[in-house]
Design a protein around this motif. Sequence first.
Motif, mmCIF file in Angstrom:
data_model
loop_
_atom_site.group_PDB
_atom_site.id
_atom_site.type_symbol
_atom_site.label_atom_id
_atom_site.label_comp_id
_atom_site.label_asym_id
_atom_site.label_seq_id
_atom_site.Cartn_x
_atom_site.Cartn_y
_atom_site.Cartn_z
ATOM 1 N N LYS B 3 0.840 -1.194 0.103
ATOM 2 C CA LYS B 3 0.058 -0.026 -0.023
ATOM 3 C C LYS B 3 0.769 1.093 -0.131
ATOM 4 O O LYS B 3 0.582 2.155 -0.776
ATOM 5 C CB LYS B 3 -0.872 -0.082 1.324
ATOM 6 N N LEU B 6 1.856 1.846 -3.460
ATOM 7 C CA LEU B 6 0.554 2.289 -4.109
ATOM 8 C C LEU B 6 0.566 4.324 -3.881
ATOM 9 O O LEU B 6 0.372 4.996 -4.751
ATOM 10 C CB LEU B 6 -0.498 1.930 -3.694
ATOM 11 N N ILE B 7 0.824 4.401 -2.634
ATOM 12 C CA ILE B 7 0.629 5.831 -2.098
ATOM 13 C C ILE B 7 1.915 6.772 -2.819
ATOM 14 O O ILE B 7 1.710 7.747 -3.216
ATOM 15 C CB ILE B 7 0.737 5.990 -0.599
ATOM 16 N N ARG B 10 1.239 7.261 -6.372
ATOM 17 C CA ARG B 10 0.311 8.269 -6.694
ATOM 18 C C ARG B 10 0.801 9.561 -6.408
ATOM 19 O O ARG B 10 0.653 10.737 -7.148
ATOM 20 C CB ARG B 10 -1.300 8.047 -5.981
ATOM 21 N N GLU B 11 1.527 9.876 -5.257
ATOM 22 C CA GLU B 11 1.885 11.040 -4.710
ATOM 23 C C GLU B 11 3.068 11.554 -5.659
ATOM 24 O O GLU B 11 3.012 12.809 -6.271
ATOM 25 C CB GLU B 11 2.594 11.050 -3.397
ATOM 26 N N GLU B 207 -5.762 16.979 0.907
ATOM 27 C CA GLU B 207 -6.806 15.799 1.143
ATOM 28 C C GLU B 207 -7.660 16.167 2.344
ATOM 29 O O GLU B 207 -9.025 15.722 2.510
ATOM 30 C CB GLU B 207 -5.839 14.758 1.899
ATOM 31 N N ILE B 216 -9.329 7.354 2.678
ATOM 32 C CA ILE B 216 -8.046 6.971 2.544
ATOM 33 C C ILE B 216 -7.679 6.072 3.815
ATOM 34 O O ILE B 216 -7.198 4.905 3.997
ATOM 35 C CB ILE B 216 -7.074 7.796 1.924
ATOM 36 N N ILE B 217 -7.783 6.977 5.119
ATOM 37 C CA ILE B 217 -7.260 6.276 6.200
ATOM 38 C C ILE B 217 -8.128 5.233 6.686
ATOM 39 O O ILE B 217 -7.901 4.647 8.009
ATOM 40 C CB ILE B 217 -7.102 7.364 7.192
ATOM 41 N N SER B 218 -9.369 4.859 6.122
ATOM 42 C CA SER B 218 -9.998 3.756 6.450
ATOM 43 C C SER B 218 -9.536 2.408 5.773
ATOM 44 O O SER B 218 -9.750 1.304 5.823
ATOM 45 C CB SER B 218 -11.665 3.770 6.133
ATOM 46 N N SER B 219 -8.537 2.862 4.776
ATOM 47 C CA SER B 219 -7.884 1.664 3.790
ATOM 48 C C SER B 219 -6.280 1.533 4.424
ATOM 49 O O SER B 219 -5.761 0.470 4.375
ATOM 50 C CB SER B 219 -7.927 2.158 2.397
ATOM 51 N N VAL B 220 -5.685 2.590 4.866
ATOM 52 C CA VAL B 220 -4.417 2.533 5.327
ATOM 53 C C VAL B 220 -4.029 3.464 6.446
ATOM 54 O O VAL B 220 -4.907 3.996 6.991
ATOM 55 C CB VAL B 220 -3.454 3.075 4.150
ATOM 56 N N LEU B 225 0.309 6.887 5.093
ATOM 57 C CA LEU B 225 -0.134 7.933 4.087
ATOM 58 C C LEU B 225 0.805 9.224 4.316
ATOM 59 O O LEU B 225 1.393 9.566 3.047
ATOM 60 C CB LEU B 225 -1.701 8.379 4.348
ATOM 61 N N LYS B 229 3.551 10.022 0.941
ATOM 62 C CA LYS B 229 3.434 11.287 0.531
ATOM 63 C C LYS B 229 4.615 12.185 0.681
ATOM 64 O O LYS B 229 5.219 12.738 -0.329
ATOM 65 C CB LYS B 229 2.488 12.322 1.530
#
Lengths: 308, 437
Positions: B3, B6-7, B10-11, B207, B216-220, B225, B229
């Motif tokens: 994860k 992924l972050i 994206r960033e 954000e 997002i923070i319900s996923s990571v 995060l 970032k």
Amino acid sequence: MENILTIDSVCKNYGDFTALNNVSISVPKGSVFGLLGPNGAGKTSLIRIINQITLPDSGKVILDGEDLNPHHIKNIGYLPEERGLYKSMKVGEQAMYLAQLKGLSHSEAKKRLKYWFEKFEISDWWNKKIQELSKGMAQKVQFIVTVMHNPKLLIFDEPFSGFDPINANLIKDEILQLRDEGATIIFSTHRMESVEELCDHIALINKSNKILDGKLNDIKQQFKTNQFEVGLSCNNCESLLKEINAKFITKSIKSIAFNENIRLLVSLKNDETSNDLIQFLNNKAQITHFTEVIPSANDIFLKAVSNN
Amino acid sequence: MNKLKLIVKREFFAKVKNKSFIILTILSPLLMVGLMLLIVFLNKQNSQEIKSIAYVDESVLLTSVFTDSENMKFVNLTDLGISEAKNITKDNYEGLVYIPKSESLNSLSEGVEYFSVDAPSINLLNQIEYRLEKGIRDLKIAELQVDVDKIKGADTKVFIISENFSGEKSSKMGSVLRMLVGGAFGYLIFMFIIIYGTSVMRSVIEEKTSRIIEVIISSVKPFQLMLGKILGNALAGILQFVIWAISLLLLWSVITFVFGQEPASSSAAIGSLNPEMAQHVEGSSISDIQTILAEISNLPLFTMIFSFIFYFLGGYLIYSSIYAAIGAAVDSETDTQQFMMPVLMPLIIAIYVGFSVIENPHGPIAIGFSLFPLTSPIVMLMRIPFGVPWWQIIVSMFLLIVTFLAIVWFAAKIYRVGILMYGKKPSYKELYKWLKY
């Protein structure tokens, strides 16, 4: 019935402020569970604990038989009340990102998103940025993002806000369909008519404490006050009314059906039953209407909160 | 872990695909190349210009001084008298040197004047003064009835070639270059920290205000995060630096090619420098550029680039986690002011200290600030071109890493609470309370 989620004596404090005080709730599998309460009661705190955004100070949360742990993230879908997406990111890219964060593989995420985008007829939004969409359109994307990983437990916080009636209906049908497919839904809202319509179980939280929970029907039974609404067609109405008032506590109701002369709300004493009332009326007038007054979710909410 | 990747991805792409990033990254080196070429071109133009200067020598002793040179032509107007000469000069010549009649050689230097329409450059006056001083000196020596050639034979020019114990040579020009390069690197880090730190902060605020944060923070985990970032932005920064470094390297090889400098030893380049010219004729000549090029190849380039990346990462990670915490604590960018000042303070101090450090790179202040982790990324980098003992670099890097871990821990706590807090701007006291939630 088996419970998918058990919240056991959960407490949460922020400094001196108590957000949740020893709250225990059980959510049966396959139910639509209404999590109700006034603003600031602690609903969001509880939802955040279920989502593992924050940890409880004490108490336990059990999901599907296991203590809540990071692997459960992919089993939960959460639509927060305050919604949002990256404004300058493309819809598809964004949905893919969020899907993968939930633990879907790239190909799986693509497949599911394709399905949902086609279902909602929004495939041509894929390359648009969120800021180019209307609020309602963005909400649809957000809904898809919440449900696309087929979670066992879905948490919707005010899911209908921001939708027009047509889309709200669409979302409502989707929610019910998800339930029929086996998902359990926790539904937090202030709109009591949608509670009435959707929920089979509810819990009511007020001032950090759970004050009520159970099957909606059981709670209604519990809250009914032995009141009956009666419509009568009569010849000598005035004397009849006097007679009734002498025996029962009544309240007249203005809206009268075309075939009747009197409509009354009759409160019975604890030891009296509806049969007693019918028997009493039976010889005196023609009964055109007879129902027990069942409290609405709204009544229950107001009553429970004000009693608390 | 997956994860986090992924972050970071994206960033990174959110930053790199941004138009302003692309423009800044590509345009900056082009702008620099353009500017450098322009300066070289203008200098060349300037030095090619021949100035004709008139003179009136009433003493008649110094006429021999005014011999034409590459960029100066002299016209003798002594016969016209000073007032007539002035009139003619006004329209025809660059300027007029006036040497009044004089009783003795000693007073010959007094009362020399220069008339011109525009104020003369210091460079020009220096050259004329040098010619006059030399002429008068020769006359004085002649008066003493000493052979001028013998005196000249006694003159010695000393040109110190400094060399360290491993045999690397350096020169005065080299020291100047070290100052420039050190200053530039320190300043670059300063800019990078501020630009990319602010970019992390903006992204956190975005954000928060777009309210996607809760999804997002319900996923990571919030920490993932934040870290993602910070790392994503760091990668974008490194990419930008690498692009710039490569384009500068290309630029360097182009310049080397244009000025035909073989990768010669610095001593050869110094040999080609006429010391007299270096002292008295300022401005860029080809031999100067050759010296600079030779000196650049003398710099500890590998250490510099390696330490740039290390100190950039270290400094950036520390400051950007503070920036992330600030972003999380506020609702909008306008609310960040009160928290920004204490963060910028050490950076600004580092820059000021840094510029005095390059004058005295091995003094106690220099050492102190290059070890102190909040200033070391800038100050140490400014010192490195001058050569820093290994133990200092290691201690400074160690302190930087320890501080980084501590600050990230604090920042993550504030971040975790802050991202879900809306409404009023928190005070420092509240931030302290958040640490304990």
